[in-house]
Write an enzyme that holds these catalytic residues in place. Sequence first.
Site, mmCIF file in Angstrom:
data_model
loop_
_atom_site.group_PDB
_atom_site.id
_atom_site.type_symbol
_atom_site.label_atom_id
_atom_site.label_comp_id
_atom_site.label_asym_id
_atom_site.label_seq_id
_atom_site.Cartn_x
_atom_site.Cartn_y
_atom_site.Cartn_z
ATOM 1 C CG ASP A 113 -2.069 1.043 1.051
ATOM 2 O OD1 ASP A 113 -2.477 1.317 -0.091
ATOM 3 O OD2 ASP A 113 -2.521 1.576 2.071
ATOM 4 C CB CYS A 173 -21.128 -0.202 -4.671
ATOM 5 S SG CYS A 173 -20.784 -0.306 -6.438
ATOM 6 C CB CYS A 220 -17.252 5.710 4.356
ATOM 7 S SG CYS A 220 -18.950 5.412 3.827
#
Length: 369
Positions: A113, A173, A220
């Site tokens: 990442d 989504c 979120c």
Amino acid sequence: MRVTAPDAVPEAPGRLSAFLAAGHHAGMDWMAARAGERADPSVLWPEVRSIVMLGLNYGPDLDPRAALGDRTGGVISVYARGDDYHDVVKKKLKSLGRWLGEASGVALKVFVDTAPVMEKPLAAAAGLGWQGRHTNLVSREFGSWLFLGSIFSAADLPPDPPESDHCGSCRACLDICPTAAFPAPYRLDAGRCISYLTIEHKGVVPAEFRAPIGNRIYGCDDCLAVCPWNKFASVAREQALSARQALKAPRLADLARLDDAAFRALFRKSPIKRVGRDRFVRNVLIAIGNSGDAALAEEAARLVGDASPLVRGMAVWALARLDPARLSHEAAHARESDDTVLAEWRAAGIVVNTTPAIVLTTQPVIPYR
């Protein structure tokens, strides 16, 4: 674990260029700064011949959206409720890397990442899943709950076949996003995303997004949690990734009282520690302002005098929503010189003293010689 080639995603440079040109990376300037390496793994490391992609399940035991109804508690994204995934995934990658290095006898590099690697399209090319309409990786086995990591190897390893898109006509989504952060399917405007606003964004959260944030205080999960493929997902078995009870339903009143030392102690092993106390309490105050609970006005009032302008500004906003009369009382003895905080006072219809306060010191005065 799956394998792909460095050039398996030829469309990646063009997609990244369009994303950056549209300004959808918002304040994440580091994405543009190393765009060449991000778009082409061979630019990041010229010796790479194969990329091993690893997916680690972090599926929750309950739907994280259930906590959105408790407005006196904060909601922390599932991925941040356990130990820092950077450390957990990297440990596993290094272990796998040692085995690969011994077996192949060639050089390799491990990334989780933090390096300019387009992990999601590479993971799709390797067959771990596909990029859903929310731009995140979706797996038929683990739904939308996978951490990703990569091992760049100088060995020529046989690639696995890519996974095809199984979203069909579903747009759950896209429709559930509280801030309309998807301008189109498979496209994300990070500047509107609650995860960006509560984690990456360093300044004042724009007023238009504060109410939609609700009580989400770090990240979120809505677009992930609503994915129908989650019905096949299993709960994470990795103990380090299991949610700590204290982070499943933290009380806003408790979090608002965190000073820097207490913040560091609470989130010592968590990725949340990266945002720092001030940005985190900023998020908590937005949740307090959205709570509708007059009892929390006391916490906001106390933080109107905080040392951080970021905290003071959000405290003014929160108190204006919960108890305007109390805010007027606080204004009588408030002194403010920061422009962003003054803007919050003006938005509340209140003018405060901009004359700097006189600070008395108890330090000894050393005469000039």
